[in-house]
Motif scaffolding. Structure first.
Motif, short mmCIF file in Angstrom:
data_model
loop_
_atom_site.label_atom_id
_atom_site.label_comp_id
_atom_site.label_asym_id
_atom_site.label_seq_id
_atom_site.Cartn_x
_atom_site.Cartn_y
_atom_site.Cartn_z
N VAL A 81 35.69 47.03 41.50
CA VAL A 81 36.85 46.13 41.39
C VAL A 81 36.85 45.44 40.03
O VAL A 81 37.88 45.36 39.36
N ALA A 82 35.68 44.95 39.61
CA ALA A 82 35.58 44.25 38.32
C ALA A 82 35.94 45.18 37.16
O ALA A 82 36.69 44.80 36.26
N VAL A 83 35.42 46.39 37.20
CA VAL A 83 35.68 47.35 36.12
C VAL A 83 37.16 47.75 36.09
O VAL A 83 37.78 47.81 35.02
N GLN A 84 37.75 47.99 37.24
CA GLN A 84 39.16 48.36 37.27
C GLN A 84 40.06 47.21 36.84
O GLN A 84 41.04 47.42 36.12
N ALA A 85 39.72 46.01 37.25
CA ALA A 85 40.52 44.85 36.84
C ALA A 85 40.41 44.63 35.33
O ALA A 85 41.42 44.36 34.66
N ALA A 86 39.21 44.77 34.80
CA ALA A 86 39.03 44.61 33.35
C ALA A 86 39.78 45.70 32.60
O ALA A 86 40.44 45.43 31.57
N GLY A 87 39.70 46.92 33.09
CA GLY A 87 40.42 48.02 32.44
C GLY A 87 41.93 47.84 32.49
O GLY A 87 42.63 48.10 31.50
N LEU A 88 42.43 47.38 33.61
CA LEU A 88 43.87 47.13 33.74
C LEU A 88 44.32 46.01 32.81
O LEU A 88 45.35 46.12 32.13
N SER A 89 43.55 44.95 32.76
CA SER A 89 43.88 43.84 31.86
C SER A 89 43.88 44.30 30.41
O SER A 89 44.79 43.97 29.64
N ALA A 90 42.86 45.07 30.03
CA ALA A 90 42.79 45.58 28.66
C ALA A 90 43.96 46.48 28.35
O ALA A 90 44.58 46.38 27.27
N ALA A 96 53.08 40.71 32.25
CA ALA A 96 52.20 39.54 32.34
C ALA A 96 51.75 39.29 33.77
O ALA A 96 50.61 38.89 34.00
N ILE A 97 52.60 39.55 34.73
CA ILE A 97 52.23 39.38 36.15
C ILE A 97 51.07 40.32 36.48
O ILE A 97 50.09 39.93 37.12
N VAL A 98 51.17 41.57 36.03
CA VAL A 98 50.11 42.54 36.29
C VAL A 98 48.82 42.10 35.61
O VAL A 98 47.74 42.12 36.21
N ALA A 99 48.92 41.68 34.36
CA ALA A 99 47.72 41.28 33.61
C ALA A 99 47.06 40.06 34.25
O ALA A 99 45.83 40.04 34.45
N LYS A 100 47.83 39.06 34.56
CA LYS A 100 47.25 37.83 35.11
C LYS A 100 46.68 38.07 36.52
O LYS A 100 45.65 37.51 36.88
N GLY A 101 47.34 38.92 37.31
CA GLY A 101 46.80 39.27 38.62
C GLY A 101 45.47 40.00 38.49
O GLY A 101 44.50 39.69 39.20
N ALA A 102 45.41 40.96 37.56
CA ALA A 102 44.16 41.69 37.34
C ALA A 102 43.07 40.75 36.84
O ALA A 102 41.90 40.88 37.23
N GLU A 103 43.42 39.81 35.99
CA GLU A 103 42.42 38.88 35.46
C GLU A 103 41.86 37.96 36.54
O GLU A 103 40.66 37.69 36.58
#
Length: 176
Positions: A28-37, A115-122
């Motif tokens: 989950v952490a890796v996917q969220a970080a990858g999505l945010s990046a 931004a919604i996607v990025a902030k949710g992933a973060e």
């Protein structure tokens, strides 16, 4: 109590790196970080020619750094410092957004799907990295685990005595 093959708790009370809960949190952490990046890189790429705005360049660096932390999270042993770095990097993106837009955060966020996607992933990524931090053993325990593993020749590395001992093995002493 000894470590089980399924990643159960070890003698130190910490489950192994591949315990099911840690594996899920790591993914989950890796996917969220990858999505945010990815979102930050997608936002920054078309805006690189604008010299008045520093954000695209900061987002490129931040995105590359976030990918590096994600890769290290997948490949490295359990290091609390790495997990703190992941949570801090994603948290910096969150706080930076709030700092940039100030009181208009809610309206700006609502108008920008990227931004919604990025902030949710973060938010999810910060929670996952903090969960990994909480479940990981202290760095000293990870380093001791590494010393107890096999050395280059495939033979177990012997302990040099109790931790904190000033005694030095004969093959490491210098005659100076």
């Amino acid at each position: 109590m000894s470590a089980s093959a399924s990643g159960g708790e070890t003698e130190s009370g910490y489950a192994g790196r591949d315990a099911p809960r840690k594996r899920v949190l790591r993914m989950v952490a890796v996917q969220a970080a990858g999505l945010s990046a990815a979102v930050h890189l997608l936002w920054a790429w078309p805006r690189l020619g604008d010299p008045a705005d520093v954000r695209p360049y900061a987002f490129l660096l931040g995105g590359a750094f976030t990918v590096a932390v994600a890769v290290a999270t997948l490949r490295a042993p359990e290091y609390r410092r790495l997990y703190a770095l992941g949570a801090g990097t994603l948290g910096a993106f969150l706080l930076g957004y709030v700092g940039w837009y100030g009181a208009e955060v809610a309206s700006t966020l609502a108008a920008d799907p990227l931004a919604i996607v990025a902030k949710g992933a973060e938010v999810v990524g910060v929670a996952a990295f903090l969960g990994l931090y909480r479940l990981a053993p202290p760095t000293k325990a990870v380093l001791e685990r590494g010393e107890g593993s096999t050395a280059g020749g495939g033979e177990p590395v012997d302990s040099d005595g109790p931790a904190g001992s000033d005694a030095e093995p004969a093959d490491r002493r210098s005659d100076a």
